[in-house]
Design an enzyme around this catalytic site. Sequence first.
Site, short mmCIF file in Angstrom:
data_model
loop_
_atom_site.label_atom_id
_atom_site.label_comp_id
_atom_site.label_asym_id
_atom_site.label_seq_id
_atom_site.Cartn_x
_atom_site.Cartn_y
_atom_site.Cartn_z
N ARG A 30 9.56 54.79 90.61
CA ARG A 30 8.90 55.92 89.92
C ARG A 30 9.92 57.00 89.60
O ARG A 30 9.88 57.64 88.56
CB ARG A 30 7.74 56.49 90.75
CG ARG A 30 7.20 57.79 90.18
CD ARG A 30 5.81 58.20 90.68
NE ARG A 30 5.56 57.93 92.06
CZ ARG A 30 6.12 58.60 93.10
NH1 ARG A 30 6.94 59.60 92.89
NH2 ARG A 30 5.83 58.27 94.34
N TYR A 42 -3.60 64.29 66.01
CA TYR A 42 -4.09 63.07 66.63
C TYR A 42 -5.33 63.39 67.47
O TYR A 42 -5.30 64.33 68.29
CB TYR A 42 -2.99 62.45 67.50
CG TYR A 42 -3.44 61.21 68.20
CD1 TYR A 42 -3.72 60.05 67.49
CD2 TYR A 42 -3.62 61.19 69.57
CE1 TYR A 42 -4.16 58.91 68.12
CE2 TYR A 42 -4.06 60.05 70.22
CZ TYR A 42 -4.33 58.91 69.48
OH TYR A 42 -4.77 57.79 70.13
N ASP A 56 5.59 66.61 67.55
CA ASP A 56 5.19 65.21 67.73
C ASP A 56 5.78 64.45 66.55
O ASP A 56 5.34 64.59 65.41
CB ASP A 56 3.66 65.11 67.77
CG ASP A 56 3.17 63.69 68.07
OD1 ASP A 56 3.86 62.73 67.66
OD2 ASP A 56 2.11 63.54 68.69
N LYS A 110 3.61 53.35 68.49
CA LYS A 110 3.59 53.27 67.03
C LYS A 110 4.93 52.73 66.50
O LYS A 110 5.30 51.65 66.84
CB LYS A 110 3.22 54.65 66.47
CG LYS A 110 2.07 55.35 67.21
CD LYS A 110 0.76 54.58 67.16
CE LYS A 110 -0.30 55.09 68.12
NZ LYS A 110 -0.58 56.52 68.06
#
Length: 383
Positions: free
Chosen positions: A52, A104, A176, A201
Amino acid sequence: MSTPGHWKTASRLTQVGVGKDEATGAISYPIYPSATYRHPAVGESTGFDYTRSGNPTRQVLEDALAELEGGARACVFSSGMAALTTLFLHFRAGDHLIVSQDLYGGTYRVLAEVFDKLGLRASYVDTTDTAAITAAIEPDSRALLVETPGNPLLGVADLAALGETCRKHELLFVVDNTFLTPVLQRPFDFGADVVVHSATKYLGGHNDLCAGVLVAREEELGERLYFLQNSTGGILSPQDCWLLMRSLKTLSLRLERHCANALEVAQWLKAHPRVSAVYYPGLKDHPGHALSQRQTSGFGGMLSFRVDSRETARQVLKRLKLISFAESLGGVESLMTLPAVQTHGDIPEPERERLGICESLLRLSVGIEDADDIIADLEQALG
Ligand SMILES: *Cc1c(COP(=O)(O)O)cnc(C)c1O
């Protein structure tokens, strides 16, 4: 070993991971699935302790992404929403954000339904209108989050002007960059502090991976984002880090074709009698065309269009053959969606209507198939 500074973007992308595994010389950087790492002695570490907190495969990917955007540090997440959520955790109750209204749907949802309850407020403004942003600034405003081009209407925000506004008002400037990627748009050149990606994407590009990215321009903010990621845990698995690295190698090539196909499809749609509007920044009559030419090196592969009725939109989605009726975007396969019902369904209807996201608006993620076949599919579907 870092990639030579004079290499152009396509070369950097292709060489992601190459030369990083010095022990074996592997061209494809290995997947390290190990959850934990042996310590040589108390107080000593190989640089990796627990996955992690850090993983070799993730590290190579993060270094590559930071370098591609021109930032100091990148963190990769299990999704774009995990990346955005971690970014929002940087703020505290009482803080206020200014956010693109052409946004979005999931970003809207997490702000309106999750963070609003924790006291982080947001105002949604037309970020193609720099004056509207200045007017929305409050004493507690901390950041501006912009998507450009916007989603689904492809409005173009003036990054240089917004960068200047943020500097003047001491707002964190977040862009973004999902729709254009660092190949076509480099927000740090315009004063952005953080770049966000849904790597699901274009970065992933094959509709087979869900991932997100935050890149910080400065090391200090990068450290803070890393702290938040390590504390809350939304990391990307080593296997998916490898897949994303593999995808990056062809990003430049893919985008060339996405852009060329999107322009051809947009021009064809514009001439169709059942299409009343086409939103694509590459079209000369798009209000953001000149601005896009100045601040990007390509118009991308996303476009939206309006058909003559709600029924026509439904007919098109039913008849499509090559193009899939599916959410998401940025993959090699062409996808079409109905934003009012799908991606933006969580935005309240009056707000959607005000924005112009009605049920005759279709969004098309133009893939890298032959443009003739994409157009032929649209032609038979529009009938
Ligand atoms: C898809 C998307 C997101 C969310 O990313 P996920 O990977 O789906 O969690 C955020 N911003 C934009 C612009 C997107 O298209």
